[in-house]
Design a protein around this motif. Structure first.
Motif, PDB file in Angstrom:
ATOM      1  N   GLN A 123      20.062  10.721   2.108  1.00 25.93           N
ATOM      2  CA  GLN A 123      19.704   9.636   3.010  1.00 25.93           C
ATOM      3  C   GLN A 123      18.315   9.147   2.651  1.00 25.93           C
ATOM      4  OE1 GLN A 123      19.623  10.799   7.122  1.00 25.93           O
ATOM      5  NE2 GLN A 123      18.767  12.814   6.698  1.00 25.93           N
ATOM      6  N   GLY A 124      18.083   7.874   2.853  1.00 32.59           N
ATOM      7  CA  GLY A 124      16.798   7.300   2.498  1.00 32.59           C
ATOM      8  C   GLY A 124      16.880   5.790   2.490  1.00 32.59           C
ATOM      9  N   THR A 125      16.022   5.183   1.723  1.00 28.06           N
ATOM     10  CA  THR A 125      15.979   3.730   1.616  1.00 28.06           C
ATOM     11  C   THR A 125      16.432   3.339   0.223  1.00 28.06           C
ATOM     12  OG1 THR A 125      14.134   3.619   3.154  1.00 28.06           O
ATOM     13  CG2 THR A 125      14.554   1.673   1.814  1.00 28.06           C
ATOM     14  N   ALA A 126      17.579   2.671   0.159  1.00 32.67           N
ATOM     15  CA  ALA A 126      18.093   2.190  -1.120  1.00 32.67           C
ATOM     16  C   ALA A 126      17.830   0.702  -1.246  1.00 32.67           C
ATOM     17  CB  ALA A 126      19.593   2.477  -1.218  1.00 32.67           C
ATOM     18  N   THR A 127      17.973   0.179  -2.461  1.00 33.83           N
ATOM     19  CA  THR A 127      17.768  -1.254  -2.670  1.00 33.83           C
ATOM     20  C   THR A 127      18.802  -2.066  -1.914  1.00 33.83           C
ATOM     21  OG1 THR A 127      19.082  -1.101  -4.709  1.00 33.83           O
ATOM     22  CG2 THR A 127      16.684  -0.938  -4.914  1.00 33.83           C
ATOM     23  N   TYR A 149      23.579   1.148   1.815  1.00 32.47           N
ATOM     24  CA  TYR A 149      23.517   2.561   1.467  1.00 32.47           C
ATOM     25  C   TYR A 149      22.246   3.202   2.028  1.00 32.47           C
ATOM     26  CZ  TYR A 149      27.320   1.390  -1.659  1.00 32.47           C
ATOM     27  OH  TYR A 149      28.517   0.965  -2.160  1.00 32.47           O
ATOM     28  N   LYS A 150      22.358   3.740   3.217  1.00 33.21           N
ATOM     29  CA  LYS A 150      21.256   4.470   3.832  1.00 33.21           C
ATOM     30  C   LYS A 150      21.563   5.963   3.899  1.00 33.21           C
ATOM     31  CE  LYS A 150      19.874   0.549   6.726  1.00 33.21           C
ATOM     32  NZ  LYS A 150      19.710   0.041   8.110  1.00 33.21           N
ATOM     33  N   GLN A 151      22.857   6.259   3.962  1.00 32.79           N
ATOM     34  CA  GLN A 151      23.315   7.645   3.980  1.00 32.79           C
ATOM     35  C   GLN A 151      24.581   7.743   3.136  1.00 32.79           C
ATOM     36  OE1 GLN A 151      22.122   9.163   8.408  1.00 32.79           O
ATOM     37  NE2 GLN A 151      23.831   7.753   8.318  1.00 32.79           N
ATOM     38  N   LYS A 152      24.673   8.802   2.367  1.00 35.50           N
ATOM     39  CA  LYS A 152      25.816   8.939   1.460  1.00 35.50           C
ATOM     40  C   LYS A 152      26.414  10.329   1.569  1.00 35.50           C
ATOM     41  CE  LYS A 152      28.518   7.063  -1.487  1.00 35.50           C
ATOM     42  NZ  LYS A 152      28.355   6.936  -2.925  1.00 35.50           N
ATOM     43  N   GLY A 153      27.732  10.384   1.706  1.00 34.24           N
ATOM     44  CA  GLY A 153      28.457  11.633   1.609  1.00 34.24           C
ATOM     45  C   GLY A 153      28.969  11.801   0.194  1.00 34.24           C
TER      46      GLY A 153
END
Length: 377
Positions: free
Chosen positions: A296-300, A304-308
């Motif tokens: 989780q984080g800041t993507a461009t 996509y803020k959180q990914k499983g």
């Protein structure tokens, strides 16, 4: 019995310029609504139906992940093992030569493996370059620094630390499946997922039981008209060839042909923790792992803020997070999103999407908000 939840959808989307669309709402217990609008073939004025088949673009990545996770359940792969072991050659980000790149990282798109290509000495190299030709280009050449077709290949980030969208990563997963099973991925995924769910389509055109139902995919022109970009004949011309097992990394990242209804079977299976109509496809712990935040984080891309594990995890629309994926290719836009309250699928074969954002567009966001409101998921 609740009914006609989607009855206002055709009127709602009149504000958008669309060729055709197919929207579906599903409860985990099987209650389903499926509404279609517009045209499957704009030139012949053939209307969209519930049997219309779309190339669903990057939602396909979820299906590829399921293929690998079936092998994981059998103990044939370790998600935290070095992918080099499965591919048969060493894979390392040259900026971090001592860091393993794992299957878990590839599934969460944090492996540091990227798609970038560029012209070097008149040759378009890298993964993006390999997609511009039917030439046999080995995966090792793309991932190994100094090789003929290597270009960039890796980001500046340490493996496992940052999300970067990667189609190549999905292709690598398919190659691992081929190496382990000794079967071409499209054939393997039919065996373990599609046919058990009575889905008679797949990643290759010859997999389609009803090829005439494949819709045209259209690009929007600046003058307000639409141009046919892909149909059955045009897809056939660009369909990737079969290369040696373990080298078929192209096409799978976005290449599944399927109807909204058949896609809903896969979504319902995930909603029911691996079970579809009393048939277990995945173990419950596997689905839980797919839905667990791996990054989780800041993507461009704000999508996509959180990914499983190959699932996007979104919390901006609903009280309970939505899991799923978006798709964008050849004029098509799509999404499959679900939680325990229900699931929604949107497939559109051409529209004025207003923005150049690669994944969730303004139009898609408005449709999601509308569907969330009327379905109460």
């Amino acid at each position: 019995m609740e009914e006609n939840i989607l009855k206002g959808y055709p009127e709602f989307i009149k504000q958008f310029e669309m060729v055709g669309s197919n929207v579906l709402f599903l409860r985990k217990d099987g209650y389903l609504e499926n509404i279609t609008t517009g045209y499957a073939d704009l030139e012949k004025k053939i209307k969209t139906t519930k049997d219309s088949i779309y190339r669903i673009a990057s939602i396909s990545k979820v299906i590829v992940a399921i293929g690998l996770l079936k092998l994981y359940e059998k103990g044939l792969v370790d998600l935290d093992e070095d992918i080099s072991i499965y591919l048969g050659f060493k894979v390392r980000n040259p900026k971090f030569p001592d860091c393993l790149i794992t299957l878990r990282q590839v599934l969460s798109q944090t492996s540091s493996i990227i798609d970038d290509g560029a012209f070097v000495d008149g040759v378009y190299k890298g993964y993006d370059g390999s997609n511009c030709t039917d030439d046999y280009i080995k995966l090792e050449e793309i991932l190994t620094i100094g090789s003929k077709h290597y270009y960039k290949g890796y980001s500046e980030y340490k493996p496992g630390t940052n999300f970067i969208y990667s189609n190549l990563g999905c292709g690598i997963i398919a190659c691992v499946c081929e190496k382990i099973t000794g079967k071409y991925f499209p054939e393997y995924i039919k065996e373990v997922l599609l046919e058990p769910l009575e889905i008679y389509s797949g990643f290759r055109l010859e997999d389609l039981k009803y090829p005439k139902n494949l819709v045209g995919h259209y690009l929007y022109n600046s003058d307000g008209t639409f141009k046919l970009y892909r149909n059955y004949d045009l897809f056939k011309k660009v369909q990737c060839l079969k290369y040696p097992l373990g080298e078929n990394y192209r096409g799978v990242a976005g290449g599944l042909y399927i109807t909204a209804y058949d896609l809903s079977k896969i979504m319902q299976m995930l909603m029911n923790k691996g079970i579809y109509k009393d048939k277990r496809i995945l173990e419950e712990k596997t689905v839980n792992e797919m839905e667990t935040i791996q990054w989780q984080g800041t993507a461009t891309d704000p999508t996509y803020k959180q990914k499983g594990l190959q699932l996007i995890i979104m919390d901006q629309f609903t009280k309970e997070p939505l899991f799923g994926h978006f798709g964008n290719a050849y004029g098509l836009r799509s999404f499959m999103l679900y939680n325990q309250n229900g699931g929604i699928i949107f497939l559109c074969n051409g529209a004025n999407f207003i923005t150049d954002e690669e994944h969730m567009t303004i139009v898609q966001e408005k449709i999601i908000r509308y569907l969330v409101e009327v379905t109460k998921i």
